[in-house]
Every structure is written in C-alpha cells, then in structure tokens.
Design an enzyme around this catalytic site. Structure first.
Site, PDB file in Angstrom:
ATOM      1  N   LYS A 102     -39.313  27.855   4.749  1.00 21.93           N
ATOM      2  CA  LYS A 102     -39.342  27.946   6.383  1.00 21.93           C
ATOM      3  C   LYS A 102     -40.726  27.311   6.800  1.00 21.93           C
ATOM      4  O   LYS A 102     -40.879  26.967   7.922  1.00 21.93           O
ATOM      5  CB  LYS A 102     -38.695  28.776   6.815  1.00 21.93           C
ATOM      6  CG  LYS A 102     -37.267  29.103   6.377  1.00 21.93           C
ATOM      7  CD  LYS A 102     -36.195  29.154   7.577  1.00 21.93           C
ATOM      8  CE  LYS A 102     -34.665  29.419   7.126  1.00 21.93           C
ATOM      9  NZ  LYS A 102     -34.402  29.620   5.758  1.00 21.93           N
TER      10      LYS A 102
HETATM   11  C1  LIG Z   1     -33.054  29.122   5.067  1.00 22.23           C
HETATM   12  C2  LIG Z   1     -33.276  28.998   3.753  1.00 22.23           C
HETATM   13  C3  LIG Z   1     -32.251  28.115   2.891  1.00 22.23           C
HETATM   14  C4  LIG Z   1     -31.355  27.187   3.435  1.00 22.23           C
HETATM   15  O1  LIG Z   1     -31.841  26.282   4.108  1.00 22.23           O
HETATM   16  P1  LIG Z   1     -31.169  25.348   4.989  1.00 22.23           P
HETATM   17  O2  LIG Z   1     -32.092  24.336   5.580  1.00 22.23           O
HETATM   18  O3  LIG Z   1     -30.569  26.130   6.295  1.00 22.23           O
HETATM   19  O4  LIG Z   1     -29.958  24.713   4.684  1.00 22.23           O
HETATM   20  C5  LIG Z   1     -32.279  28.213   1.410  1.00 22.23           C
HETATM   21  N1  LIG Z   1     -33.256  29.075   0.784  1.00 22.23           N
HETATM   22  C6  LIG Z   1     -34.202  30.033   1.480  1.00 22.23           C
HETATM   23  C7  LIG Z   1     -34.623  30.969   0.720  1.00 22.23           C
HETATM   24  C8  LIG Z   1     -34.017  29.778   2.921  1.00 22.23           C
HETATM   25  O5  LIG Z   1     -35.046  30.708   3.239  1.00 22.23           O
END
Ligand SMILES: *Cc1c(COP(=O)(O)O)cnc(C)c1O
Length: 490
Positions: free
Chosen positions: A109
């Site tokens: 993120k």
């Molecule tokens: C948010 C997240 C995901 C999922 O990603 P999306 O964009 O919501 O599909 C997968 N792995 C981790 C570690 C995350 O923080």
C-alpha cells in the site's frame, strides 16, 4: 482529460477534482472513458529507471504538467524506499517475485499511499481550493499506517486514522501508536472494523459536520483504493517489471507474460488491467483469493454473491467480501455502459448479489484467470518455497504462489506480486516453518531472523522501543466528537 462516474455518464470532472473528491456523489467510481486510446511507447522506456517510467505512465492518467508529475514522483519515493529500484524483481527457480513491500511501512500500500498525498497537494493548487484537506480513514491494519506515513507533514493536509482496538495485529497496532508527524492523529475504537468504517462513512454524508469543518477551512477526503490517486501509481510497477525482464533478456519486447496477484479489494489487479489497456503485453492476470473466495466464484461463474460467512484467515489483508474496484472492470468490459454498471451495483446493494451476462463473463475470462488457497496450503507453500528457493514469502504472497503452482503456465514468464514483508505477519510465517510458538511478536521476529537470516525491515525492527504517541481509545459513537475536539491539535 475528463473522468466520469462508472454509474452516471453526466458526472464528469477533471483529474484533480477526482483525486480530491475520491468517490462520485451517487456512489460511482471515477474512470477515464478514453483509457487505452493513448498507448505507452515501451521501446522508448527500455533501460529507464522507476522514476522515469512512472512519469510516462502518470502522464496518461493526469493533466498535470511534466514538472508537476516529476515533483510528485520524486517526493513520494526518493529516499523513502529501502531498495533503490523501488520494486525489485527477484528470480526464483521457476518464476519471478515482484517485491512491492520495500516502502516505509513494509506493505504494498506504500506505493499508492506515498504518491497520493503529493498528487493531492498539487490537485489543491490546480483547482484553486484554499481549504485544507482532512483525510479520515478506518483501517484493519495496513492502509492506516501507510496513509499516515504518506500524509505525514504534507502541507495543507491532516490525517486521522481509526482502528478497532482488538482487530489489528500487534505489529500493526504498535506501528500506528508510534506514528510521528505534526498533522497525524490515531485513535482506537471499542468495536470492529465495520464499526470504524461505517462511522467514517456516515461522517462523509453528514452535512452539519461538513459545514462545521468548512468553517475551519477544512474539506474531507479519503485515502482508500477507490481514489484514482491511489490506483494509478500501481500501474507503474507492472510496466517496470515487464521492462526489467526485457533488460535481463528473459523475454523480448512484445512477448506476453502472466501476473499473479493476491487480491482483496481488486485494486492491485485492476492496475494490471490498466497496464494492459495502455499497451503492456499481458497474457493473463491471475486473481488469487484466500478462503474468502467471492472473486474466484465470480470469475468462474459470473455470479458475485457476498451472502456468505466472513472468514478470518492468515492473510487478513485479503479478508474482504466487497471488492470495490471490480466496478471499474465491469465498466470497461461492458464498453463504458454506465447504466449497466449502476444496475449491477444496485443489485449488489439490495440483495448482496449480481450476475453478469455470458458475453461479459467470456470477455472477462479472456484476460483474467483465478484460483484460491486455504490457510493450510498457504503455510505449506511458505515452507515449500523457503526450502526449495531459500526465499521467504509472506502469507499473502504465498496465497498467490500456490495459485501459480496450481495453474502453472510454462509458455509464459510468470511474475508473482509480493504485497508484504514476511515480518508483518511474523507469527503465521514463523509457525509455517517451525512448530508454533506462542510468544511475543517481537521476540518471534528475532527468532525468524535467526532462523532465516532474512533482514528485518528497519521500520519494524525496534518498533517496540519507539515512543508511544497515540493511545486514545474511544466508544464507536464518539468519533465525530473526537474529531472536532482534536482537530485543534493538528
Ligand atoms: C491490501 C492488501 C492486499 C490486497 O490488495 P487489493 O488491492 O485490495 O486487492 C494484498 N496483500 C496485502 C499485504 C495487502 O495489504
């Protein structure tokens, strides 16, 4: 350059307004109707670094000047990621791992949430808005911390994050409680994530509250992945990793490859679809789910049905039953049919369910493949890859890796997107390799490090020795009061 709502063709705004507003007022998401009309010149990008490629990609989505884009990209990433190449590509014996977790909070993120604040800052100047921005975010762990780091001490912005007191991991809680920055505030609530999320959503439609804020020259905005300012930065690493395979002479320009993506809200994988639209040669985007396999069911049957039990898994950031960004895919696959999308989303709201036509399902399946992984297989995969390749996967990446193994395609190169450092989910990772040991997360971190010699990210190491700066805990109904009270501190 004009964005419109997925649900209403008459709701049209420019990119800056879309970034500041986040979500269209009738609930639709902002999309670029002309996406894909302009393609990337991939040949020109060979040999360029992350920053240079990011600038070319962002130009296709924003009406910012070249200088503004360069400014945003530099401020977002320079000196803030532990690896110079930002998203290093690691070769394993039968595939590639794209590490997206080298940012300030060790989760993928960071890629979107490092750039969003910079884009917000420029967007405010472009629409000539004199107000400051207050970012309100509810988090189940990763988003809150990454948003706090991204917005920390950014001009004209303030950020407040709410999390469920008993609903995040130890590491995640301490990460947030020790948050620095003059414009940040973190607060726990007695309640679960949904309580925090609903509380925030209510404030976004509370006219009285918004008026009170405006008196203080403050407007609300959101940092979750429905915001295009968070989605667009994610298109970049698909292009970067493809070109890296060309650089290493693993493929020649034009060869198609697969990406395997651990999926929750469908933001990450949708960015891959956007990359495909602007000309990246992608064979399949492979959507990997955990036991909350609502997307697997949709991609195989065309029926999206969230009426099911919510399961807690060892990959908690993918524990989600409403994948918001799927709406954007439905918009593009239906050739920008806003009415069709509005109808599906209305069905979802009323019945928790919708079904697409055979034609739409067929078109989706031309580009998307899918699979899902149980907790047991997730942990076995961590052990398997550690033994076979001496590489330590986190639980989310392991979900995707197992899906790759189940559908192995020898004809194409395969890149697995790695979304978190294994140390963010130490207990699950450690117990995959070893007998379970019921110890403090920070002691387990050291043990995992001793066992594997994988370096503990700087931001997680010694986290337990950092000063606690935020320890407010409130009742779930007191969020509004809390915000108005504490705003003066920021
Ligand atoms: C948010 C997240 C995901 C999922 O990603 P999306 O964009 O919501 O599909 C997968 N792995 C981790 C570690 C995350 O923080």
């Amino acid at each position: 350059m004009i964005y419109e709502s997925t649900r209403d063709v008459s709701k049209k705004i420019n990119p800056s307004e879309a970034i500041l507003q986040g979500l269209s007022e009738e609930g639709g998401l902002f999309v670029l109707r002309d996406l894909g009309k302009k393609k990337l010149n991939l040949e020109k990008l060979i040999g360029k670094n992350y920053y240079e490629i990011a600038e070319e990609v962002l130009k296709l989505f924003l009406d910012f000047s070249n200088e503004e884009i360069k400014y945003c990209v530099e401020n977002a990433y320079r000196g803030k990621f532990s690896n110079e190449s930002i998203t290093p590509l690691v070769e394993l014996s039968d595939s590639f791992i794209l590490e997206l977790f080298n940012g300030p909070t060790s989760a993928f993120k960071d890629i979107g949430l490092s750039l969003l604040p910079q884009l917000t800052k420029i967007a405010l100047t472009k629409v000539n808005d004199k107000n400051n921005i207050l970012i309100l975010t509810a988090t189940s762990g990763d988003t809150g911390k990454a948003a706090l780091e991204g917005f920390k001490d950014v001009d004209r912005t303030k950020i407040m994050v709410f999390y469920p007191n008993d609903g995040v991991s130890t590491v995640q809680k301490v990460q947030m409680q020790t948050q620095e920055g003059e414009n940040t505030k973190v607060c726990a609530i007695h309640g679960n994530f949904d309580d925090a999320q609903s509380g925030i959503k209510e404030l976004f439609i509370d006219e009285e509250f918004k008026r009170q804020l405006l008196e203080k020259n403050i407007k609300l905005s959101s940092a979750n992945s429905i915001n295009i300012g968070r989605l667009i930065p994610q298109v970049v690493y698909y292009v970067v990793s493809y070109l890296e395979l060309v650089n290493r002479e693993k493929i020649t320009l034009g060869d198609k490859i697969n990406f395997i993506v651990p999926t929750g809200n469908f933001g990450n994988i949708l960015a891959g679809y956007y990359a495909d639209k602007i000309g990246l040669p992608i064979n399949k985007l492979i959507c990997a789910s955990n036991s909350n396999n609502v997307l697997y069911d949709f991609l195989t049957t065309g029926i999206y049905d969230r009426n099911r039990n919510f399961l807690k898994t060892v990959s908690p950031s993918m524990d989600i039953l409403i994948s918001s960004n799927l709406e954007r895919l439905l918009y593009y696959i239906s050739d920008c049919d806003n009415k069709y999308v509005a109808q599906l989303m209305n069905n979802l709201k009323e019945t928790g369910k919708f079904e697409v036509s055979d034609e739409i399902l067929r078109k989706i399946q031309e580009k998307f493949q899918t699979g899902y992984t149980s907790d047991d297989d997730t942990k076995k995969t961590i052990k398997l890859i550690y033994q076979k390749d001496n590489y330590l996967l986190d639980t989310h990446t392991a979900v995707a890796y197992k899906v790759l193994l189940d559908n192995f395609d020898k004809e194409h190169k395969n890149i697995v997107l790695s979304t978190a450092s294994p140390y963010k989910f130490t207990e699950s990772v450690y117990s995959s390799l070893n007998d379970f040991s019921d110890e403090d997360e920070f002691i387990l971190m050291e043990k995992l490090n001793e066992l594997t010699k994988v370096t503990i990210p700087k931001n997680l190491k010694d986290l337990d020795k950092k000063e606690i700066r935020h320890n407010d805990v409130i009742e779930k109904n007191d969020m509004k009061k809390y915000i108005l009270e504490k705003l003066g501190d920021l």
